[in-house]
Motif scaffolding. Sequence first.
Motif, PDB file in Angstrom:
ATOM      1  N   TRP A   1      54.375  13.876  60.837  1.00 24.86           N
ATOM      2  CA  TRP A   1      55.082  15.293  60.349  1.00 24.86           C
ATOM      3  C   TRP A   1      56.204  14.737  59.589  1.00 24.86           C
ATOM      4  O   TRP A   1      56.950  13.877  60.167  1.00 24.86           O
ATOM      5  N   ARG A   2      56.443  15.062  58.120  1.00 26.01           N
ATOM      6  CA  ARG A   2      57.393  14.637  57.424  1.00 26.01           C
ATOM      7  C   ARG A   2      58.117  15.667  56.722  1.00 26.01           C
ATOM      8  O   ARG A   2      57.597  16.957  56.336  1.00 26.01           O
ATOM      9  N   ARG A   3      59.447  15.473  56.257  1.00 24.89           N
ATOM     10  CA  ARG A   3      60.212  16.594  55.395  1.00 24.89           C
ATOM     11  C   ARG A   3      59.716  16.042  54.129  1.00 24.89           C
ATOM     12  O   ARG A   3      60.270  15.042  53.686  1.00 24.89           O
TER      13      ARG A   3
ATOM     14  N   PHE B   1      50.334  -1.843  50.203  1.00 25.13           N
ATOM     15  CA  PHE B   1      49.156  -1.184  49.967  1.00 25.13           C
ATOM     16  C   PHE B   1      48.448  -0.852  51.123  1.00 25.13           C
ATOM     17  O   PHE B   1      47.945  -1.873  52.038  1.00 25.13           O
ATOM     18  N   ALA B   2      48.465   0.560  51.383  1.00 24.52           N
ATOM     19  CA  ALA B   2      47.729   0.826  52.581  1.00 24.52           C
ATOM     20  C   ALA B   2      46.264   1.628  52.434  1.00 24.52           C
ATOM     21  O   ALA B   2      46.804   3.098  52.020  1.00 24.52           O
ATOM     22  N   GLY B   3      45.327   1.189  52.060  1.00 26.24           N
ATOM     23  CA  GLY B   3      44.126   1.961  51.630  1.00 26.24           C
ATOM     24  C   GLY B   3      44.313   2.486  50.325  1.00 26.24           C
ATOM     25  O   GLY B   3      44.485   1.740  49.466  1.00 26.24           O
ATOM     26  N   PRO B   4      44.138   3.809  50.091  1.00 25.48           N
ATOM     27  CA  PRO B   4      44.164   4.123  48.818  1.00 25.48           C
ATOM     28  C   PRO B   4      45.829   4.613  48.403  1.00 25.48           C
ATOM     29  O   PRO B   4      45.916   5.093  47.104  1.00 25.48           O
ATOM     30  N   LEU B   5      46.621   4.192  49.057  1.00 27.74           N
ATOM     31  CA  LEU B   5      47.972   4.629  48.643  1.00 27.74           C
ATOM     32  C   LEU B   5      48.925   3.477  48.453  1.00 27.74           C
ATOM     33  O   LEU B   5      48.595   2.087  49.260  1.00 27.74           O
ATOM     34  N   LEU B   6      49.561   3.205  47.555  1.00 21.99           N
ATOM     35  CA  LEU B   6      50.747   2.422  47.425  1.00 21.99           C
ATOM     36  C   LEU B   6      52.147   2.897  47.624  1.00 21.99           C
ATOM     37  O   LEU B   6      52.534   3.686  47.243  1.00 21.99           O
ATOM     38  N   SER B   7      52.708   2.347  48.932  1.00 17.34           N
ATOM     39  CA  SER B   7      53.791   2.864  49.641  1.00 17.34           C
ATOM     40  C   SER B   7      55.043   1.935  49.029  1.00 17.34           C
ATOM     41  O   SER B   7      55.039   0.734  49.384  1.00 17.34           O
ATOM     42  N   PHE B   8      56.040   2.522  48.752  1.00 17.34           N
ATOM     43  CA  PHE B   8      57.274   1.741  48.133  1.00 17.34           C
ATOM     44  C   PHE B   8      58.340   1.977  49.378  1.00 17.34           C
ATOM     45  O   PHE B   8      58.971   3.131  49.358  1.00 17.34           O
ATOM     46  N   ASP B   9      58.523   1.087  50.278  1.00 14.30           N
ATOM     47  CA  ASP B   9      59.327   1.217  51.376  1.00 14.30           C
ATOM     48  C   ASP B   9      60.721   0.529  51.060  1.00 14.30           C
ATOM     49  O   ASP B   9      60.679  -0.561  50.609  1.00 14.30           O
ATOM     50  N   VAL B  10      61.656   1.203  51.546  1.00 11.39           N
ATOM     51  CA  VAL B  10      63.144   0.730  51.529  1.00 11.39           C
ATOM     52  C   VAL B  10      63.597   0.918  52.951  1.00 11.39           C
ATOM     53  O   VAL B  10      63.672   1.844  53.829  1.00 11.39           O
ATOM     54  N   SER B  11      64.011  -0.338  53.560  1.00  9.20           N
ATOM     55  CA  SER B  11      64.510  -0.343  54.900  1.00  9.20           C
ATOM     56  C   SER B  11      63.527   0.292  55.884  1.00  9.20           C
ATOM     57  O   SER B  11      63.734   1.043  56.743  1.00  9.20           O
ATOM     58  N   GLU B  12      62.508  -0.297  55.633  1.00  6.95           N
ATOM     59  CA  GLU B  12      61.109   0.309  56.389  1.00  6.95           C
ATOM     60  C   GLU B  12      60.714   1.601  56.493  1.00  6.95           C
ATOM     61  O   GLU B  12      59.983   2.031  57.291  1.00  6.95           O
TER      62      GLU B  12
ATOM     63  N   PRO C   1      59.468   4.536  54.121  1.00  6.64           N
ATOM     64  CA  PRO C   1      58.641   4.950  52.507  1.00  6.64           C
ATOM     65  C   PRO C   1      59.805   5.963  51.758  1.00  6.64           C
ATOM     66  O   PRO C   1      60.168   7.009  52.228  1.00  6.64           O
ATOM     67  N   ALA C   2      60.098   5.338  50.474  1.00  4.87           N
ATOM     68  CA  ALA C   2      60.594   5.977  49.711  1.00  4.87           C
ATOM     69  C   ALA C   2      59.756   7.031  48.791  1.00  4.87           C
ATOM     70  O   ALA C   2      60.214   8.132  48.535  1.00  4.87           O
TER      71      ALA C   2
ATOM     72  N   LEU D   1      50.734  13.856  66.997  1.00  6.15           N
ATOM     73  CA  LEU D   1      51.712  14.372  65.730  1.00  6.15           C
ATOM     74  C   LEU D   1      52.767  13.589  65.601  1.00  6.15           C
ATOM     75  O   LEU D   1      53.482  13.731  66.756  1.00  6.15           O
ATOM     76  N   VAL D   2      53.291  12.511  65.014  1.00  5.62           N
ATOM     77  CA  VAL D   2      54.367  11.778  65.115  1.00  5.62           C
ATOM     78  C   VAL D   2      55.429  12.066  63.689  1.00  5.62           C
ATOM     79  O   VAL D   2      54.975  12.415  62.674  1.00  5.62           O
ATOM     80  N   GLU D   3      56.513  12.376  64.177  1.00  7.22           N
ATOM     81  CA  GLU D   3      57.554  12.585  63.058  1.00  7.22           C
ATOM     82  C   GLU D   3      57.876  11.396  62.343  1.00  7.22           C
ATOM     83  O   GLU D   3      58.230  10.214  63.147  1.00  7.22           O
ATOM     84  N   LYS D   4      57.933  11.340  61.009  1.00  7.17           N
ATOM     85  CA  LYS D   4      58.254  10.133  60.046  1.00  7.17           C
ATOM     86  C   LYS D   4      59.221  10.702  59.115  1.00  7.17           C
ATOM     87  O   LYS D   4      59.096  11.767  58.346  1.00  7.17           O
ATOM     88  N   ASP D   5      60.242   9.869  59.193  1.00  9.16           N
ATOM     89  CA  ASP D   5      61.469  10.221  58.211  1.00  9.16           C
ATOM     90  C   ASP D   5      61.352   9.421  56.729  1.00  9.16           C
ATOM     91  O   ASP D   5      60.824   8.401  56.885  1.00  9.16           O
TER      92      ASP D   5
END
Length: 710
Positions: A53-55, A114-125, A127-128, A97-101
């Motif tokens: 669950w994300r904002r 690279f997580a499956g079909p997604l490229l995630s760009f993380d800043v301080s652990e 995802p940006a 269902l987990v909340e993720k900031d």
Amino acid sequence: MGDTLEFNDIYQEMKGSWNDGRLRFSKQSIVYKSTKTGKVDTIPVTDLSLAQWRRVCLGHGIKLSTSTGHVYKYDGFKDSDLDSIAAFFKANYKVELVEKDMCVKGWNWGTAKFAGPLLSFDVSESPAFEIPLSNVSQCATGKNEVTLEFHQNDDAEVALMEVRFYVPPGTADEGADPVEAFAQNVLSKADVIQATGDAVCIFKELQCLTPRGRYDIRIYPTFLHLHGKTFDYKIPFTTVLRLFLLPHKEQMFFVISLDPPIKQGQTRYHFLILLFSKDEDISLTLNMSEDEVEKRFEGKLTKHMSGSLYEVVSRVMKALVNRKITVPGNFQGHSGSQCITCSYKASSGLLYPLERGFIYVHKPPVHLRFEEISCVNFARGTTTTRSFDFEIETKQGTQYTFSSIEREEYGKLFDFVNAKKLNIKNRGFKETKGMKGKDDMSDSDEDQHDAYLERMKEEGKIREEGGSDDSEGDSDESFNPGEEDDDVAEEYDSNASGSDSEDESGGSEEEAKPKKSKPKKEPVKKTKAPREKKERKPRKEKKVKDAGAPKRPMSAYMLWLNASRERIKSENPGISVTEISKKAGEMWKQIGKDKKEEWDKKAEEAKRQYEKAMKEYKESGGGGSGGASSSSKKEPKKKAGKSNDKKKSAEKEKSVGNESFKSREFISSEDSSDNDSDRGKKSSKRKHSDDEEEEEIASTPPSSAESGSD
């Protein structure tokens, strides 16, 4: 808590644009249906591996990952929905269902994962941003740099074109280039179509209607390649929405619905339409071993296939795309075919009523699902009563008009629409009166109000009741074109005969030099064609309106329109006169019977007052002298017209040179005796003034008078 949990107006991001739809959570699966395309995504509960669950920008969203490597993201939830969804997950699913900031620092350096079909760009652990690798169309490398280019979506107002990543050296394993390793990870999941390897099968020179031309179709495991003389198209199977197989006489249409469409310049092709002949056969061998065919297609295809060309093509496409083929249902038109011949946007085509929608082929192709149709309307044809129009209005407000449909198709089409429980705008006249013939077609105006037609009917009734006496009293003396034509003919005849007489005296208007007369030709000129105009039948004189008679009463609709006109203008500022009439017609249809009866009573009262006033008017002597007055008005016009003709002829005489000009006195005194002996006396039919000079001319023989009038 119930067995299902359903949410409307949930959005799914597709290449930069938001498509709304409906999301339903059940104990067995999670189903999302797009409103735009009708495409259904089904996620089995057993495949769920992650739920977050994300904002997000549209409030709150859910990110779902499956064990098969697929990722689904749905946005548009409210903050209050979290508790109900979390409780449903906890009660029915193994995944919580987990909340993720999300990271909102705005930094442009971080870690690419690279997580499956997604490229995630993380800043301080955290995802940006995330990039679906299926949206990547091209990946280019440079020195310590990787550039990603993306597929463009026509529906997106703002589109992301490319993203560049700086890859510092030494971040990959020893002996491997970090830039190449990054690019390989992208290309392994990117939607980059490369025609590598052999095609599964090839169909040569297939006739394609959209895009137009003949193409070789090479079918690869993941995409379709259309190779033509001018253009090539590569169509991934993931973009295929639906397959249609539509029969028409001795031909078959095979339609492939695409989203996103294929592009050629600024042209977009949402449908690929192939045309086949039913008599054309083919024998096909797949470029795979029998074991591979059996393992991959599970009996849907065999290595060697033969039969009709359209059957083989549709069978192969169905197995590779993994979509059902839609065919026409139980509908059968008047001619026995499963389609209706009609026109759309000035192009003739075929409309197929399906079990769950309509499809029109072929230019431009249109597919309308029942669930996106707001209402339909049967309208009378604009050019002839032998046909009618079928209008479809969608919930988004778009209207499609299929015109020039034969009248005989109405009953079948109406029954089909009624059976599918579609909202019909002008329902009523079919149920009460039917539409079995030409007269029934005209009854459609009773439901769709025609103010002009109603007014004409009312005036016709009034004419039948009280118009016979008026016509007798107002009848003007019959207009006899023969009498006036006699005068005109005499003038032309006088010109013809006068030229001879003037030839004798040397005063012709047409020739300046005098010539001697030729008596042999005179009888021929006397019997000229214009004199035969006397035998023409007299035309009926147009009825003259009596200005003093009482004004005819208005119909119930016109009385209501006059009372409601200002209200319509105020409610619709800037509306034109024609739009007021159209709007008023729609409003009149929606008025209840009680309200209409009130206006009908007012119209009847106005009619009684009119009849009473007309009776008093006739008793007082009105309406009886119209003919005399009108005839007395017409006579001065005739006289004035003839005096104008004489003025014009006098001006013509003055315009001729002085040598050929002779006064009337000279002509009448010099030529009268000669013409008396040649032609005899003849009384003039012209009306003239009280001038002594004109009386003298009228008493002379025709030749001298006519030459004088010239």
